[in-house]
Structures are given as C-alpha cells and as structure tokens.
Design an enzyme around this catalytic site. Structure first.
Site, PDB file in Angstrom:
ATOM      1  N   TYR A   8       0.824  -1.210   0.000  1.00  0.00           N
ATOM      2  CA  TYR A   8       0.000   0.000   0.000  1.00  0.00           C
ATOM      3  C   TYR A   8       0.858   1.260   0.000  1.00  0.00           C
ATOM      4  CZ  TYR A   8      -3.531  -3.363   1.672  1.00  0.00           C
ATOM      5  OH  TYR A   8      -4.366  -4.453   1.837  1.00  0.00           O
TER       6      TYR A   8
ATOM      7  N   HIS B 171       0.729 -11.680   1.994  1.00  0.00           N
ATOM      8  CA  HIS B 171      -0.344 -11.043   1.235  1.00  0.00           C
ATOM      9  C   HIS B 171      -0.998 -11.953   0.193  1.00  0.00           C
ATOM     10  CE1 HIS B 171      -1.470  -6.586   0.297  1.00  0.00           C
ATOM     11  NE2 HIS B 171      -2.525  -7.355   0.342  1.00  0.00           N
TER      12      HIS B 171
END
Length: 303
Positions: free
Chosen positions: A51, A107
């Site tokens: 992010y 992730h």
C-alpha cells in the site's frame, strides 16, 4: 462495544472491525484518515507493504496519543521491491514506528517463494523474534492452507480474503476449512455489492432489511459479514460513514435474514459467472475471427 474482539489461536485477540489503508494513497491524506478512524472507535488499523503508506500510518499512530497497547496493527509482506520477509518486516515496523505488529500476513500465496513451507518458516521466525504477536495469511485457498498446515509449527491465526454475498458460495470452502482448523477469517471489500455492483439481486433484500432495522444497506452488509464470523476490514473518508459502520455491529440479523442475503448473493454470483463465460466466448470468437481473417488474407486454407 458492538464489535467484540475475537480470540485468535495465538492466544491474542483481534478487534472484529478494522480500518484499512489500501485505497488511501500517500501524503497527508492517509495520515488524516487514519487519525479520523482512530478518533471514531477504530482501534484496529490494517495496512501493507504494497500500500506504500505504512509511514503515513505510523505518523497517525504517533500523533493519536494512544498507547501502543490500545491499537491493533496489521501489516503484510507483499514482496515489494523484491525484498524478503526478514528485511520486509524490519522495514515495516520501522516505517510504522513500532517495536512489533500485532498481526503480520503473507499477502498472497504467490509470494510464497520458493514454496509455502519455506515462506511460512520465515514467518514463524518473525513471530519467534517478537516482531509480530500473531502471523497469518491472505488470499490463500484451501489447497494453499493444506500445504501450509502440513509443515507448520505455528498455524496461521487468520486468513484475510475477499468476502461479500456475491462471492460467498465460491469462498465458502475456505471459510469451512478455516473454521475446522481454528483460523479466523478476515473480510475485505465487503461492500462491493453496493459500491461496485449496484443494481443486482441483493438490492431488494438489503433495502428491505435496512428498512426493518432502520439502517443503511451498507450497515446490513457489514452485519451479514459479522454474522458469518468474519473480522471486517473496511474504509471510508467520511466520518459519518465510519460511525455508521461501527453502529452496524448492533444489528442482529435473524437466520431468515441471513438466508435471504445468501440466496440473493448466489443469484448474483451465477449471473456474474454467466457474464464472465459470455465474455470469454465473445473474446474467443473475436480471436478466431481474426485468425480466419488473417489466413484468408494470406491465402491460407483452414480445414
């Protein structure tokens, strides 16, 4: 609080609603939005290496004035810049300005290089070194979890996945496997049926239930996600919406209410699958037409 904490297999607890930084970008914006979330009852902040706003999240945590023990921090190993897990977790805690994170996730199974057992052994060391209180996974399917658990010394505490009524049937095996193995499910993008796919079969039951409870359709969707036993990770730049999402924890859906949402979701899932198939067939037809056209142009006979 309406959103009660959930016990993890690591012995720690996780707040059942979190504020995610996925779509916030960089700069002062995410700092302000994380601060706003903290001010409005979100003590669970979910970020990730990919992010690229762990630094901004860290600034917000520091400026909040809250003690470290009052905030649950999740970040994720995303393989950004080709960095390995040992390097990535050190960079993440430094960017966040903390000594440890409460939850560290892989992730995606695609990041498990060279394989899932090797990757998970590195995650276990992160926990052993005190850099993460709990470790988990994200976007892992049943087969991925089976491979992981076959060699794991420490089981994953959570699996964070896409979850909303339009993908519930598809994701249900993951939920069932996780439940059997003591793995908590975290749900991201729970509001997609409203924010990205309005006008579908869910519109009516959500509207009806919203009227029944004096709530919004968004609140009903979050209540459904909570009813499925999942931790909700959501976001909004609007203070009123953040407050509404917190209030959604007070909505107690009946089994009939949940069944109505499930049924509408299944209809939407079938429609989406049918549309996908039509698109694939159309693309295939276009490709075949292009091939035949090229062959005719060059005088090549097909069959």
């Amino acid at each position: 609080m309406p959103w009660e904490s959930i016990k993890l297999n690591s012995g720690y607890t996780i707040p059942s609603i979190g504020f995610g930084t996925w779509t916030l970008g960089n700069g002062q914006g995410p700092v302000d939005q994380v601060e706003q979330a903290l001010e409005n009852g979100y003590n669970h902040i979910d970020t990730a290496q990919a992010y690229r706003n762990e630094g901004e999240t860290g600034i917000a945590l520091k400026e909040s004035g809250l003690s470290r023990s009052d905030i649950f921090v999740t970040t994720k190993f995303s393989g950004t810049n080709g960095l390995d897990i040992p390097t990535s977790i050190k960079n993440s805690v430094n960017s966040l300005g903390v000594a440890y994170v409460d939850l560290y996730l892989v992730h995606s199974p695609r990041l498990a290089v060279p394989d899932i057992p090797t990757c998970w052994a590195q995650m276990e060391k992160v926990k052993a070194d005190g850099l993460a209180k709990s470790i988990g996974i994200s976007n892992f399917g049943v087969k991925d979890m089976e491979i992981l658990l076959a060699s794991a010394k420490v089981p994953p505490a959570v699996n964070q996945i896409l979850l909303h009524p339009y993908v519930y049937q598809q994701q249900k095996p993951i939920l069932e496997y996780a439940a059997k193995n003591g793995i908590v499910i975290e749900a991201y993008s729970a509001l997609i049926p409203i924010t990205k796919s309005p006008g579908g079969p869910l519109d009516k039951p959500l509207s009806d239930l919203a009227a029944k409870f004096g709530a919004t359709p968004e609140q009903v969707l979050l209540a459904w996600t909570k009813a499925k036993g999942a931790v909700v990770v959501t976001t909004s730049s609007k203070k009123t919406r953040l407050q509404g999402y917190i209030a959604a924890g007070d909505i107690d859906l009946s089994s009939e209410d949940i069944a109505a949402i499930d049924a509408a979701g299944a209809k939407g899932e079938k429609k989406a699958n049918a549309n996908t198939m039509v698109k694939r067939v159309a693309i295939g037809a276009i490709a075949c037409a292009a091939v035949f056209s090229a062959c005719n142009f060059f005088g090549i006979r097909m069959m």
